[in-house]
Structures are given as structure tokens and as C-alpha cells.
Design a protein around this motif. Structure first.
Motif, mmCIF file in Angstrom:
data_model
loop_
_atom_site.group_PDB
_atom_site.id
_atom_site.type_symbol
_atom_site.label_atom_id
_atom_site.label_comp_id
_atom_site.label_asym_id
_atom_site.label_seq_id
_atom_site.Cartn_x
_atom_site.Cartn_y
_atom_site.Cartn_z
ATOM 1 N N THR A 1 0.846 -1.192 0.000
ATOM 2 C CA THR A 1 0.000 0.000 0.000
ATOM 3 C C THR A 1 0.879 1.238 0.000
ATOM 4 O O THR A 1 2.104 1.134 -0.053
ATOM 5 N N PHE A 2 0.277 2.404 0.057
ATOM 6 C CA PHE A 2 1.017 3.657 0.155
ATOM 7 C C PHE A 2 1.085 4.061 1.624
ATOM 8 O O PHE A 2 0.218 3.705 2.420
ATOM 9 N N PRO A 3 2.107 4.841 2.008
ATOM 10 C CA PRO A 3 2.229 5.236 3.418
ATOM 11 C C PRO A 3 1.151 6.220 3.829
ATOM 12 O O PRO A 3 0.613 6.961 3.012
ATOM 13 N N HIS A 4 0.829 6.204 5.112
ATOM 14 C CA HIS A 4 -0.147 7.152 5.639
ATOM 15 C C HIS A 4 0.205 7.449 7.092
ATOM 16 O O HIS A 4 0.962 6.734 7.734
ATOM 17 N N ARG A 5 -0.337 8.546 7.586
ATOM 18 C CA ARG A 5 -0.170 8.956 8.974
ATOM 19 C C ARG A 5 -1.565 9.101 9.584
ATOM 20 O O ARG A 5 -2.461 9.672 8.958
ATOM 21 N N THR A 6 -1.716 8.601 10.791
ATOM 22 C CA THR A 6 -3.016 8.659 11.455
ATOM 23 C C THR A 6 -2.867 9.163 12.876
ATOM 24 O O THR A 6 -1.936 8.765 13.600
ATOM 25 N N LYS A 7 -3.761 10.027 13.266
ATOM 26 C CA LYS A 7 -3.856 10.495 14.640
ATOM 27 C C LYS A 7 -5.328 10.656 14.969
ATOM 28 O O LYS A 7 -6.011 11.518 14.419
ATOM 29 N N GLY A 8 -5.821 9.809 15.850
ATOM 30 C CA GLY A 8 -7.238 9.838 16.183
ATOM 31 C C GLY A 8 -8.078 9.526 14.960
ATOM 32 O O GLY A 8 -7.899 8.495 14.301
ATOM 33 N N SER A 9 -8.969 10.421 14.603
ATOM 34 C CA SER A 9 -9.853 10.222 13.456
ATOM 35 C C SER A 9 -9.371 10.978 12.222
ATOM 36 O O SER A 9 -10.147 11.208 11.295
ATOM 37 N N CYS A 10 -8.099 11.346 12.207
ATOM 38 C CA CYS A 10 -7.534 12.057 11.054
ATOM 39 C C CYS A 10 -6.429 11.206 10.422
ATOM 40 O O CYS A 10 -5.515 10.752 11.109
ATOM 41 N N THR A 11 -6.530 11.003 9.121
ATOM 42 C CA THR A 11 -5.540 10.228 8.375
ATOM 43 C C THR A 11 -5.133 11.004 7.136
ATOM 44 O O THR A 11 -5.971 11.599 6.465
#
Length: 488
Positions: free
Chosen positions: A381-391
Motif C-alpha cells: 500500500t502507500f504510506p499514511h499517517r493517522t492520529k485519532g480520526s484524522c488520516t
């Protein structure tokens, strides 16, 4: 003769061009090449321009006049795939597959020599079908967009990156319609096949790109990282209100109104970060795949008109009404800063979530500078960053050629010489070493036969000159000896 300025493209993102690396360009090319030395696409192009005619594509001319304010009398738009005689040089423009209006310039000089300035370009194999470009195979030199001229710069095709974003948003919208819980994006919903095999290359990608080139990415960021947008900035970026119930005034529409965030009623908000010009192919694909129009500011809509999008595309793919759609187009930098490595701005995302009443934010940052791709590629997949309900997803969508695409382009053209135009800012011995290292990547791809023939011809000429000099010296000495004997 008044010099003219060749403009390959006009994007509101920094990109160094240095065609003047030809320290002594062919005489007929001097009017075109010498004015090219400027910090980026846009610097110096404004209402005060008076340095001479600008040769460019019709779209670039429209952008330069209406968005940059360049006086119309200096703009000389040239149609693509048509040859023009300018100052004794045959000039042809062909598409560069970069931002709207971007072109490659083909020069044929009176002595028959041929040069290509590809400007900013994303090579694709369809270019081989262009008869004008094909006629320049074996050109004397190619001024090459070397933005990603390192083995680590390996990323998928534009089509693959576009497919990822469009499919992802479509899938999540379907979940929204079915009442699926918006409990955070795990990043595992898409099948492994979604990430192209090109990303699985064993070549390691550095998280931090070349410092000189990546500084261009830094130049485009309009916000400070991890600092919240102020009211007018947020509104100009995506139309959100700084406060509930207030009168939001757009960048160029003082009477525009936006209703309160709670009235939007979307479970998820999808945010796509773009430059002022560029990434349109991605936006159109998302709109067509999802069947939903994308929210843009009035100013962005004006830009889309100027770059030649059809009326049907404008009507079917874009809107300025935030109540209509959960897919919003933002200016570059709102979702985070990509220099010197990606740092998400969750503060802005949380603010957008609060002001629109959404339960979740899903953002997309499309750029080739995000060199973290190889790690995510191994996971499919592609990279992602997540914090709580935000990606926020990092999408390797680039409008510049990858390293392998550059090699394929040069191998097909087989020119006599490659002249790098990007990442050559160093001067002196260090700069020479950097350019030489860059040129090593194209060894074996150039017209070596022609180069060898030219080398042998130079050697033969030098040998003949040396022999003539030696003969003259011997004859002179003989005459002197003869004269000396007679006098004695």
C-alpha cells in the motif's frame, strides 16, 4: 536582435531551470537560452515584464497574462506540433506531460544541428508516437529535467497513483452510504494489488530527498507546519468558516457565503492537497470515479478555466458549494509540510473536522518528493499517517520523470549529449563532480558512434595541425641553416 524568453511551463511551484549550463551556446540558440536563468517558473513574470518576447504554449500565455499579469504584447503563443521559423531557427513545441501548458521545445538550427529542451517533463511511452519528437532522435543535445535523476527516485506511474486515490475515496464513500462506522482509517482496506509493483523495487529510497531539489518543494509550502490556519487562510484554502455563522468571503468573490460547518452533514471529509496549477488529472479522475463534484474556491475555478478545461468538465467535476460535496481541494501545505520530510498538520485537520461537523478526515498529499514509499510498498500500500480520526495518505504522484523513465527517454532519443537542468546549483569542482555523477547514469545510452567519430575527427584534425606545425618548424630551421652556411 532582442533576446526572447523560452517558457516551457508556468506552474506556481518552484523549479530550477539552468539551460545556460551551455557556457557557449550555439549562436542561433542564444536568444532562447540565456534568459532562462531564474530561480523558478514564476519569478520575474509579472506586470512589469519588459525583457522581450516570451515564446510559450497558448495555455501558458493565458496563465502568464491573466494570473501573472504579463503584458499581452510580450506573449507569443505557439501551437503544439507546428514548426515555426524564429530568428532563423525552426522551433516546434510538443507536449511535456507535466502541468497544463507545459511543453518540450525542439530547435533545428540552420546548420542542421538539433536540440531538445524538455523543460519540466513526465516521460511516457506515448511520446514515442509524436512524429516531431521522433524526428529529433539522435539530437545534438537534450536539456533534461533531472529532478529525480537518482536511482532512489523510483515511483509508480501517474495512472497507478491516480487509481489508488480514486479507488480509496470511492470505497470509503460507499462505506459512508452504507452506514459504516467512521472509526479511523486503518489503511488495510484496499487489497495489496492496489499498490503498483513498481514500488516493490529493492532500491532503497531515502526519506529525505536531494537537498537542492527538495528545497523547491519547501518553496511551494504556503503554511508553517503544525500551526493552525487563521480564519482568512483557512477560508481561502478550502472555504471553511473561521467561526460559525460568520460571512466567509472568498479570495476573489467578496460576496460569497458559506453556511455553518454542522450543516454539511458528511461523516467523512476527503481533503486533496494541490498546487495552484497541477494535479488536475488526479482531481478529474476522482470526480469521475466517485460521481461527485469537488469543492474548490472561486479563484481555483478561475484557474481551471484558464488552463483550458472544458465547460463540461468544469460543470460536472467542480463546485464552489461546500454543502454539495465531502471532497474538498486544498492549497499545498494545509495537510502538512513535505520538507525535509513529511510532517502532517493534524491541527489543521482537526480544525476542519470541527468546523464541518465531520466525524473523520481523510487527506491525500500527492507528490513525488515523499521518499518513504518503498517501506509501504513492501506492505502492498502507500504510506499514511493517522492520529485519532484524522488520516493523511502520501501519494507518489509526480509530474516529473522517475529515474527509470529518464533513462528510457534518453535511451529512445539516443542524443549525442545530455545536459542536466535541475539540481546543478553547485559551482566549481563540487558542481562539476555532481553533474559528472549524474551523467554516469546515461553512459551507454547516448549516440556513442557519433561521439567517437567526432572525437576521431578532432584527433585527426589536431594531428594534422601538429604535423603542419612540425613541417613548418623543420622548413624554417632548414632555411635558417642554409642561410647561415652561405654567410660563412
Amino acid at each position: 536582435m532582442q533576446p526572447g524568453c523560452l517558457v516551457t511551463s508556468l506552474a506556481l511551484s518552484s523549479q530550477r531551470h539552468a539551460a545556460a549550463v551551455l557556457s557557449d551556446p550555439p549562436t542561433h540558440m542564444a536568444p532562447f537560452l540565456r534568459p532562462l536563468v531564474r530561480a523558478d517558473h514564476y519569478t520575474g513574470l509579472n506586470e512589469n515584464w519588459s525583457a522581450g518576447p516570451i515564446y510559450c504554449s497558448p495555455i501558458t500565455a493565458a496563465i502568464a497574462e491573466h494570473l501573472a499579469g504579463v503584458p499581452a504584447q510580450y506573449l507569443h503563443p505557439l501551437q503544439l506540433d507546428v514548426s515555426y521559423a524564429i530568428e532563423g531557427v525552426q522551433v516546434t513545441l510538443v507536449d511535456a506531460n507535466h502541468c497544463p501548458g507545459a511543453v518540450q521545445f525542439l530547435f533545428e538550427l540552420p546548420d542542421g544541428s538539433r536540440y531538445i529542451h524538455c523543460g519540466d517533463m513526465r516521460y511516457c511511452r506515448q511520446m514515442q508516437d509524436n512524429p516531431h519528437l521522433a524526428r529529433f532522435r539522435g539530437a545534438n543535445a537534450v536539456f533534461l529535467d533531472t529532478t529525480y535523476c537518482r536511482p532512489r527516485h523510483t515511483f509508480p506511474s501517474q495512472e497507478a497513483a491516480v487509481e489508488f486515490v480514486a479507488s480509496r475515496i470511492q470505497q470509503l464513500l460507499q462505506e459512508d452510504a452504507q452506514g459504516g462506522a467512521a472509526d479511523g482509517d486503518s489503511g488495510e482496506a484496499l487489497p495489496r494489488a492496489t499498490a503498483p509493483a513498481a514500488l516493490a523495487d529493492d532500491t532503497a529510497l531515502d526519506e529525505v530527498g536531494d537537498s537542492t531539489a527538495a528545497a523547491d518543494c519547501k518553496h511551494t509550502a504556503e503554511l508553517q507546519v503544525n500551526q493552525p490556519l487563521q480564519g482568512s487562510e483557512l477560508e481561502a484554502s478550502c472555504g471553511y468558516q473561521p467561526q460559525q455563522g460568520c460571512d466567509v468571503r472568498g479570495e476573489d468573490e467578496p460576496d460569497s457565503q458559506v453556511t455553518t460547518g454542522e450543516a454539511l452533514g458528511f461523516k467523512r471529509l476527503y481533503l486533496i492537497s494541490t498546487y495552484v496549477i497541477g494535479k488536475e488529472r488526479l482531481l478529474l479522475a476522482v470526480a469521475r470515479r466517485t460521481g461527485k463534484r469537488l469543492l474548490v474556491t472561486h479563484r481555483k475555478l478561475q484557474v481551471l478555466r484558464r488552463i483550458g478545461l472544458s465547460g463540461s468538465d468544469l460543470r460536472s467535476c467542480f463546485t464552489t458549494d461546500p454543502q454539495e460535496t465531502p471532497i474538498h481541494v486544498l492549497r499545498w501545505g494545509v495537510l502538512g509540510d513535505a520538507w525535509p520530510y513529511f510532517r502532517p498538520n493534524f491541527t489543521n485537520m482537526e480544525q476542519a473536522k470541527t468546523q464541518t461537523g465531520a466525524q473523520e478526515i481523510v487527506g491525500f498529499v500527492p507528490t513525488g518528493w515523499l521518499h518513504e514509499m518503498s517501506k509501504a510498498a513492501k506492505k502492498g500500500t502507500f504510506p499514511h499517517r493517522t492520529k485519532g480520526s484524522c488520516t493523511v495518505w502520501l501519494i507518489p504522484y509526480s509530474e516529473h520523470s522517475s529515474f527509470l523513465e529518464l533513462k528510457e527517454y534518453v535511451a529512445w532519443l539516443k542524443p549525442k549529449q545530455v545536459i542536466p537542468t535541475v539540481n546543478i546549483g553547485e559551482s566549481g569542482a563540487a558542481g562539476d563532480r555532481h553533474r559528472n555523477n549524474m551523467l554516469q547514469h546515461f553512459r551507454g545510452l547516448l549516440d556513442e558512434t557519433s561521439n567517437k567519430a567526432a572525437f576521431l575527427a578532432r584527433m585527426a584534425s589536431a594531428a594534422a595541425a601538429a604535423a603542419a606545425t612540425a613541417n613548418t618548424t623543420m622548413l624554417t630551421a632548414a632555411v635558417e641553416d642554409s642561410g647561415g652556411t652561405a654567410s660563412q
